[in-house]
Design a protein around this motif. Structure first.
Motif, short mmCIF file in Angstrom:
data_model
loop_
_atom_site.label_atom_id
_atom_site.label_comp_id
_atom_site.label_asym_id
_atom_site.label_seq_id
_atom_site.Cartn_x
_atom_site.Cartn_y
_atom_site.Cartn_z
N ASN A 102 0.85 -1.19 0.00
CA ASN A 102 0.00 0.00 0.00
C ASN A 102 0.88 1.23 0.00
O ASN A 102 2.04 1.18 0.42
CB ASN A 102 -0.97 -0.01 1.19
N VAL A 103 0.34 2.31 -0.52
CA VAL A 103 1.01 3.62 -0.51
C VAL A 103 0.03 4.60 0.13
O VAL A 103 -1.15 4.64 -0.24
CB VAL A 103 1.41 4.08 -1.93
N ILE A 104 0.53 5.36 1.12
CA ILE A 104 -0.34 6.23 1.91
C ILE A 104 -0.09 7.69 1.52
O ILE A 104 1.05 8.11 1.37
CB ILE A 104 -0.04 6.04 3.41
N VAL A 117 0.10 5.38 -8.15
CA VAL A 117 0.10 4.25 -7.21
C VAL A 117 -0.60 3.06 -7.86
O VAL A 117 -0.09 1.93 -7.84
CB VAL A 117 -0.59 4.63 -5.88
N GLY A 118 -1.76 3.31 -8.46
CA GLY A 118 -2.53 2.24 -9.09
C GLY A 118 -1.75 1.50 -10.17
O GLY A 118 -1.83 0.29 -10.30
N ILE A 119 -0.95 2.24 -10.93
CA ILE A 119 -0.17 1.63 -12.01
C ILE A 119 0.81 0.58 -11.45
O ILE A 119 1.07 -0.44 -12.09
CB ILE A 119 0.58 2.71 -12.82
N THR A 120 1.33 0.82 -10.26
CA THR A 120 2.29 -0.15 -9.70
C THR A 120 1.62 -1.44 -9.27
O THR A 120 2.30 -2.44 -9.04
CB THR A 120 3.00 0.43 -8.45
N GLY A 121 0.29 -1.41 -9.12
CA GLY A 121 -0.43 -2.59 -8.61
C GLY A 121 -0.68 -2.49 -7.11
O GLY A 121 -1.44 -3.27 -6.55
#
Ligand SMILES: Cc1ncc(COP(=O)(O)O)c(C=O)c1O
Length: 351
Positions: A102-104, A117-121
């Motif tokens: 996760n990325v916050i 963030v979404g592109i990284t999965g």
């Protein structure tokens, strides 16, 4: 017909909505750009570089890296450059995050974050801003777990405006596990005049997990050129270098950025003009009863449902602003543009 199989991560990505407006036809206060044309020496440098575009540029923008390292008193292996700070951020996230992580980051903040963030999965953990439109740092810390790959802080925060203090960010970094990359997005750093505001570059010596993002798009007025940079530890810079597209920064962009750095005084004067205008506009609005949060960047924020009204009334007068579900962001333009905006919304009841 059979179809190409795309990654699952792409299905939920929000689309980036660029600030609307066609320069010359409308007053464009929707993309936090500078209203001034580039300085003659920047244009000249770009023209010079254009004459050599039959050759590839330097693969990693070495000349600009060298200048920026000297400028910030860092080693060259602590500086990465790229086509916009967005791309440096994308590379950094690619280097640390994948499915299961996760990325916050605070929300609302810069709308590229959920996309990158979404592109990284990895999944996004969006932590609501506090009622001053600023980061809720304790809540961000609380959201960190063993799967957290990165935290993004944005100071001054786009679109709401408040900046973080040096003390707040130092304390935050001390409380965060050093295995988590902390990105401090300082795209609007040069406009921030609030006392005690954070300067990420000054924290690098103590926090090897810190990546500070800066750009030539805002204060230097070169948004269309696409040139941004990251300041960090040698380890993080090396990882970003591994995932960066070779020749990402064009020779024209590098030459213009070098010329803009050499003419730093022009940037300072232009930024000072914008800050003066920002104080004038915010002062007038507050005098009239508007509640405007601290404005650390080259934009101001009207929170709440009145945002939609401001956006549509301004647009009816040919003024583009940038609306969000939580409010509207208006870029500080030149004096005439700002006066046009103030006049346009003068009939709306302040709140
Ligand atoms: C917070 C923030 N970071 C980064 C950027 C983009 O910077 P760049 O043009 O260097 O990619 C913007 C542009 O609007 C921004 O608001």
């Amino acid at each position: 017909m059979s179809q190409v199989r795309f990654r699952q991560a792409l299905s939920g990505l929000p689309a980036y909505v660029a600030g609307k407006g066609e320069a010359g036809k409308v007053v464009k206060l929707s993309s936090n750009e500078l209203p001034f044309a580039p300085a003659p020496q920047v244009i000249q440098a770009g023209e010079g570089a254009l004459a050599a575009v039959n050759r590839y540029p330097n693969a990693i923008g070495s000349a600009l890296v060298e200048k920026l390292a000297a400028h910030f008193g860092l080693e060259e292996n602590q500086v990465v450059v790229g086509p916009g700070s967005i791309q440096v951020l994308a590379n950094a996230l690619t280097a640390v995050a994948q499915a299961g992580n996760n990325v916050i980051y605070p929300w609302r903040s810069f709308e590229a974050y959920p996309i990158l963030v979404g592109i990284t999965g990895a999944s996004s953990r969006q932590i609501p801003l506090n009622n001053q439109g600023s980061h809720d740092l304790p809540a961000i810390l609380e959201a960190v777990d063993a799967d957290t790959a990165a935290v993004i802080l944005c100071s001054p925060n786009n679109p709401t405006g408040p900046s973080l203090s040096a003390l707040q960010v130092r304390q935050f970094l001390e409380d965060l596990p050093q295995t988590v990359l902390t990105v401090l997005d300082e795209a609007y750093f040069e406009f921030d005049t609030s006392p005690g505001h954070v300067d990420g570059a000054a924290l690098l010596a103590d926090f090897p997990n810190l990546l500070v993002l800066r750009t030539f798009s805002k204060a230097y007025g070169l948004a269309g050129l696409r040139c941004g940079y990251g300041l960090t530890s040698p380890q993080v810079a090396a990882a970003i270098g591994k995932v960066a597209t070779p020749f990402g920064l064009s020779g024209v962009a590098e030459a213009c950025a070098l010329a803009a750095l050499a003419a730093e005084e022009i940037m300072r004067q232009q930024v000072a003009k914008i800050c003066q205008e920002r104080e004038r506009v915010v002062g007038k609005l507050r005098e009239n009863g508007w509640s405007i949060p601290q404005a650390g960047g080259n934009f101001i924020w009207f929170a709440g449902q009145v945002g939609a009204e401001i956006q549509s009334v301004a647009l009816s007068q040919g003024i583009q602003s940038r609306g969000f579900p939580e409010g509207v962001r208006v870029t500080i333009g030149n004096r005439t543009e700002n006066d046009q905006f103030l006049a346009a919304i003068s009939g709306i009841k302040p709140r």
